[in-house]
Enzyme design. Structure first.
Site, PDB file in Angstrom:
ATOM      1  N   GLU A 173      -3.300  -9.967   3.912  1.00 58.07           N
ATOM      2  CA  GLU A 173      -4.511  -9.606   4.657  1.00 58.07           C
ATOM      3  C   GLU A 173      -5.581 -10.685   4.492  1.00 58.07           C
ATOM      4  O   GLU A 173      -6.290 -11.020   5.438  1.00 58.07           O
ATOM      5  CB  GLU A 173      -5.087  -8.273   4.148  1.00 58.07           C
ATOM      6  CG  GLU A 173      -4.295  -7.054   4.547  1.00 58.07           C
ATOM      7  CD  GLU A 173      -3.204  -6.699   3.543  1.00 58.07           C
ATOM      8  OE1 GLU A 173      -2.787  -7.582   2.776  1.00 58.07           O
ATOM      9  OE2 GLU A 173      -2.773  -5.540   3.547  1.00 58.07           O
ATOM     10  N   GLU A 209       0.848  -1.208   0.000  1.00 58.23           N
ATOM     11  CA  GLU A 209       0.000   0.000   0.000  1.00 58.23           C
ATOM     12  C   GLU A 209       0.882   1.257   0.000  1.00 58.23           C
ATOM     13  O   GLU A 209       0.602   2.224  -0.710  1.00 58.23           O
ATOM     14  CB  GLU A 209      -0.930  -0.014   1.216  1.00 58.23           C
ATOM     15  CG  GLU A 209      -1.947  -1.145   1.138  1.00 58.23           C
ATOM     16  CD  GLU A 209      -2.940  -1.118   2.288  1.00 58.23           C
ATOM     17  OE1 GLU A 209      -2.528  -1.447   3.421  1.00 58.23           O
ATOM     18  OE2 GLU A 209      -4.102  -0.761   2.078  1.00 58.23           O
TER      19      GLU A 209
END
Ligand code: 1HE
Length: 260
Positions: free
Chosen positions: A134, A114
């Protein structure tokens, strides 16, 4: 300048490139709240001489993502605010004062991807690998990945990465658009610095337009995008620096475009 878990230095003859190095090697540069806030503060307080920045990571990996040891029991409201804190910090990277080049190696995973996707150019060395764990940790991206990563590789590839735990190696990463440059192992920082020194020579208004106008124009309906483009083009052309650069070319003082 002192920021938690970050080594900061200025490079270039005029201190025009900031080198921002994640320095939590023992935790594989996992992004604690303190480190995320330090990144936010650093990009807010960038010295005025700086025209471009490089982000890289100390040790064998660029970044292991969110510091999972801090992922304590949060209620929905606290989780929302935590994610918004990441958004604020990574917005300062993407929409901050200067273009940012990520120098990637080793793990670029979860929140590390990210962070990399908030940068404007990504240079990866051959040891780089990308993943979004995740999916297997029972959580979701929360640092802007759902917005930025599909813009690089598309919704289908990001969905696959999260559903199946798929890991892209350095070659695949470059092929699908996670990085724009692929270099031999150990050379990502040097290449990123070379690019940053080049980017730092551009007219600041051109760099500003690329960082702040282009992504917004690309999101606009065509008619509005073309209008915004015309406005930005007119503003950029009217700057004294643009006039000087055009005169330099027309009078034979500026470099021509040459193929590599
Ligand atoms: C960590 C973290 C971390 C390492 N949080 N402590 N991210 C992940 O799910 C990735 C988790 N990490 C890994 O898969 C691996 O650590 C790596 C592939 C990155 C590196 O492997 P390796 O073998 O070089 O290192 P290591 O032995 O696994 O880790 C060294 C130490 O760092 C170890 O601690 P120690 O006390 O036992 O020495 C690890 O526990 C620690 N460490 N990664 C905390 N991430 C805004 S939402 C974003 C959501 C996410 O990012 S989720 C994905 C999180």
């Amino acid at each position: 300048m002192n920021y938690q878990d970050i080594h900061f230095e200025l490079r270039g003859d005029h201190s025009e490139v900031a080198v921002v190095r994640l320095a939590r090697t023992a935790k594989r540069n996992a992004l604690s709240d303190g480190l995320i806030l330090a990144l936010r503060d650093l990009f807010e307080q960038m010295p005025a001489s700086v025209r471009a920045a490089v982000i890289d990571g100390e040790g064998p990996h660029f970044c292991a993502g969110l510091d999972l040891s801090e992922l304590q029991e949060r209620d929905a409201g606290q989780g929302l605010h935590h994610s918004r804190m990441w958004h604020a910090a990574l917005d300062r990277v993407q929409y901050g004062p200067v273009p940012v080049i990520a120098a990637l190696h080793g793990a670029v995973v979860g929140g590390g991807l990210e962070l990399a996707s908030a940068c404007h150019i990504r240079v990866a060395d051959a040891s780089t690998f990308y993943a979004l764990p995740e999916g297997s940790r029972g959580i979701f991206v929360g640092g802007g990945g759902a917005v930025r990563i599909p813009k690089l590789i598309g919704v289908a590839r990001m969905t696959d990465m999260m559903l199946t735990g798929r890991v892209y190696d350095a070659q695949e990463g470059e092929r699908v658009g996670l990085a724009q440059y692929l270099v031999p192992e150990g050379q990502a920082f040097d290449k990123a610095l070379e690019l940053a020194l080049r980017v730092a020579q551009n007219a600041p208004l051109t760099n500003y337009a690329l960082m702040h106008a282009l992504p917004r124009i690309a999101e606009q309906p065509a008619d509005q995008g073309l209008f915004t483009e015309a406005m930005m083009a007119a503003i950029a052309q009217s700057a004294p620096e643009a006039k000087q650069r055009l005169a330099d070319f027309l009078e034979g003082r500026a470099a021509k475009v040459r193929k590599n």
